[in-house]
Scaffold this motif. Structure first.
Motif, short mmCIF file in Angstrom:
data_model
loop_
_atom_site.label_atom_id
_atom_site.label_comp_id
_atom_site.label_asym_id
_atom_site.label_seq_id
_atom_site.Cartn_x
_atom_site.Cartn_y
_atom_site.Cartn_z
N ARG A 56 17.44 -84.80 49.24
CA ARG A 56 16.17 -84.09 49.16
C ARG A 56 16.30 -82.72 48.49
N ASP A 57 17.43 -82.43 47.86
CA ASP A 57 17.50 -81.26 46.99
C ASP A 57 16.69 -81.50 45.73
N PHE A 58 16.19 -80.42 45.16
CA PHE A 58 15.63 -80.43 43.81
C PHE A 58 16.47 -79.44 43.01
N VAL A 59 17.23 -79.96 42.06
CA VAL A 59 18.13 -79.12 41.26
C VAL A 59 17.61 -79.05 39.84
N GLY A 60 17.40 -77.83 39.37
CA GLY A 60 17.04 -77.58 37.98
C GLY A 60 18.25 -77.07 37.24
N LEU A 61 18.59 -77.73 36.15
CA LEU A 61 19.77 -77.38 35.37
C LEU A 61 19.33 -76.73 34.07
N ILE A 62 19.73 -75.48 33.89
CA ILE A 62 19.33 -74.69 32.73
C ILE A 62 20.58 -74.26 31.95
N GLY A 63 20.47 -74.22 30.64
CA GLY A 63 21.58 -73.75 29.82
C GLY A 63 21.21 -73.81 28.36
N SER A 64 21.88 -73.00 27.56
CA SER A 64 21.61 -72.97 26.13
C SER A 64 22.12 -74.24 25.48
N ASN A 65 21.76 -74.45 24.22
CA ASN A 65 22.25 -75.61 23.48
C ASN A 65 23.77 -75.59 23.44
N GLY A 66 24.37 -76.75 23.73
CA GLY A 66 25.82 -76.84 23.73
C GLY A 66 26.47 -76.45 25.05
N ALA A 67 25.64 -76.15 26.06
CA ALA A 67 26.20 -75.73 27.35
C ALA A 67 26.76 -76.89 28.16
N GLY A 68 26.38 -78.12 27.80
CA GLY A 68 26.90 -79.30 28.50
C GLY A 68 25.92 -79.94 29.46
N LYS A 69 24.64 -79.62 29.35
CA LYS A 69 23.63 -80.16 30.29
C LYS A 69 23.55 -81.68 30.20
N THR A 70 23.27 -82.19 29.01
CA THR A 70 23.14 -83.64 28.84
C THR A 70 24.47 -84.34 29.09
N THR A 71 25.56 -83.71 28.69
CA THR A 71 26.89 -84.27 28.93
C THR A 71 27.12 -84.47 30.42
N LEU A 72 26.74 -83.50 31.22
CA LEU A 72 26.93 -83.61 32.67
C LEU A 72 26.09 -84.76 33.24
N LEU A 73 24.85 -84.88 32.80
CA LEU A 73 24.01 -85.97 33.29
C LEU A 73 24.61 -87.33 32.90
N ARG A 74 25.12 -87.43 31.69
CA ARG A 74 25.70 -88.69 31.24
C ARG A 74 26.95 -89.05 32.04
N MET A 75 27.70 -88.06 32.49
CA MET A 75 28.84 -88.34 33.35
C MET A 75 28.37 -88.83 34.72
N ILE A 76 27.30 -88.24 35.23
CA ILE A 76 26.80 -88.61 36.56
C ILE A 76 26.29 -90.05 36.58
N VAL A 77 25.70 -90.52 35.48
CA VAL A 77 25.20 -91.90 35.45
C VAL A 77 26.22 -92.87 34.86
N GLY A 78 27.44 -92.41 34.67
CA GLY A 78 28.53 -93.30 34.28
C GLY A 78 28.63 -93.64 32.81
#
Length: 268
Positions: free
Chosen positions: A43-65
């Motif tokens: 039940r957390d709501f986590v907002g992930l913020i970062g500049s281009n190249g910070a690794g946001k999408t990369t982290l999500l792709r690791m979480i979903v395998g």
């Protein structure tokens, strides 16, 4: 902070939905994530913020395998990601969906695929499944596109389809990578209204990447709970679970459509 102090909410009593330990990842010999330790509880709501190249999408792709970290480990619902099999519990909307535009799949079929899961992939579609798909299309204002091939749609229309697909299976974890890219402002407002309602009233955990700092800060607070390199994690707990009239998200989806039509937030 005062709200957190007064609340009876104890995050240690809630299950860890995502656990990341010592995550490191490099892209083209440049390290973008270094020794990340972070957990997301039920039940957390986590907002992930970062500049281009910070690794946001990369982290999500690791979480979903879809990617593997160079170092470290990820667990989902208490299970190591390599052993996790209940992917139907996770709704994921990537920033861009890659598919063959000539592939003969309709909007309705794409949305229904969100119900299948890996164990139900070849099951027969029930009447209840079709109703859920119709409700999802109605909420996202794409019912007139139901028989069109997904490759024929504009970018904004495609995003609405994949949003509907992610929500139709009542996920326990919803992962959104820039979910409102290509969507008009009015629809964005309705969408944010809906997901805030879902977080407050349903047992759903959110992880969302967004460039909309105003939206993130207005709901999740002005200061990040944690920072790793250029990644900033804003977190809000839903302290009081209010019972909804229905157990699924159908009424929330319908409420989104009503909210958009009225051009003002409504209590669902």
């Amino acid at each position: 902070m005062a709200e957190h102090t007064k609340s009876k909410f104890n995050p240690s009593c809630h299950q860890e939905i995502i656990t990341m330990q010592n995550i490191t990842f490099s892209y083209e010999q440049k390290q973008v994530i270094t020794d990340l330790n972070f957990s997301i509880k039920e039940r957390d709501f986590v907002g992930l913020i970062g500049s281009n190249g910070a690794g946001k999408t990369t982290l999500l792709r690791m979480i979903v395998g879809l990617l593997k970290p160079e170092h470290g480990s990820i667990s989902l619902f208490g299970e190591p990601i390599g052993k996790f099999k209940h992917w139907e519990r996770i709704g994921y909307v990537p920033q861009k969906n890659s598919f063959n535009p000539l592939f003969p799949v309709t909007v309705r079929e794409v949305i229904l695929s969100g119900l299948y899961g890996r164990s139900k992939l070849f099951s027969r579609i029930s009447k209840a499944d079709l109703v859920k798909a119709e409700d999802a299309m109605h909420a996202m204002q794409i019912e007139d596109l139901s028989n069109k091939r997904i490759g024929q749609l504009s970018g904004g229309q495609q995003q609405r389809v994949f949003l509907a697909r992610a929500l139709i299976n009542n996920p326990a974890l919803l992962i959104l990578d820039e979910p409102t890219v290509g969507i008009d402002v009015e629809t964005q407002e309705g969408f944010f209204h809906m997901i805030k309602h879902m977080h407050q009233h349903h047992n759903i955990t959110f992880l969302m990447v967004s460039h909309d700092m105003d939206m993130v800060r207005s709901y999740l607070g002005q200061e990040p709970l944690q920072q790793n390199g250029k990644l900033k994690f804003y977190v809000k707990h839903s302290h009081e679970l209010e019972n909804c009239v229905e157990n699924d998200l159908t009424h929330s989806l319908k409420g989104l459509r009503q909210s958009m039509n009225q051009r003002a937030p409504v209590v669902i």
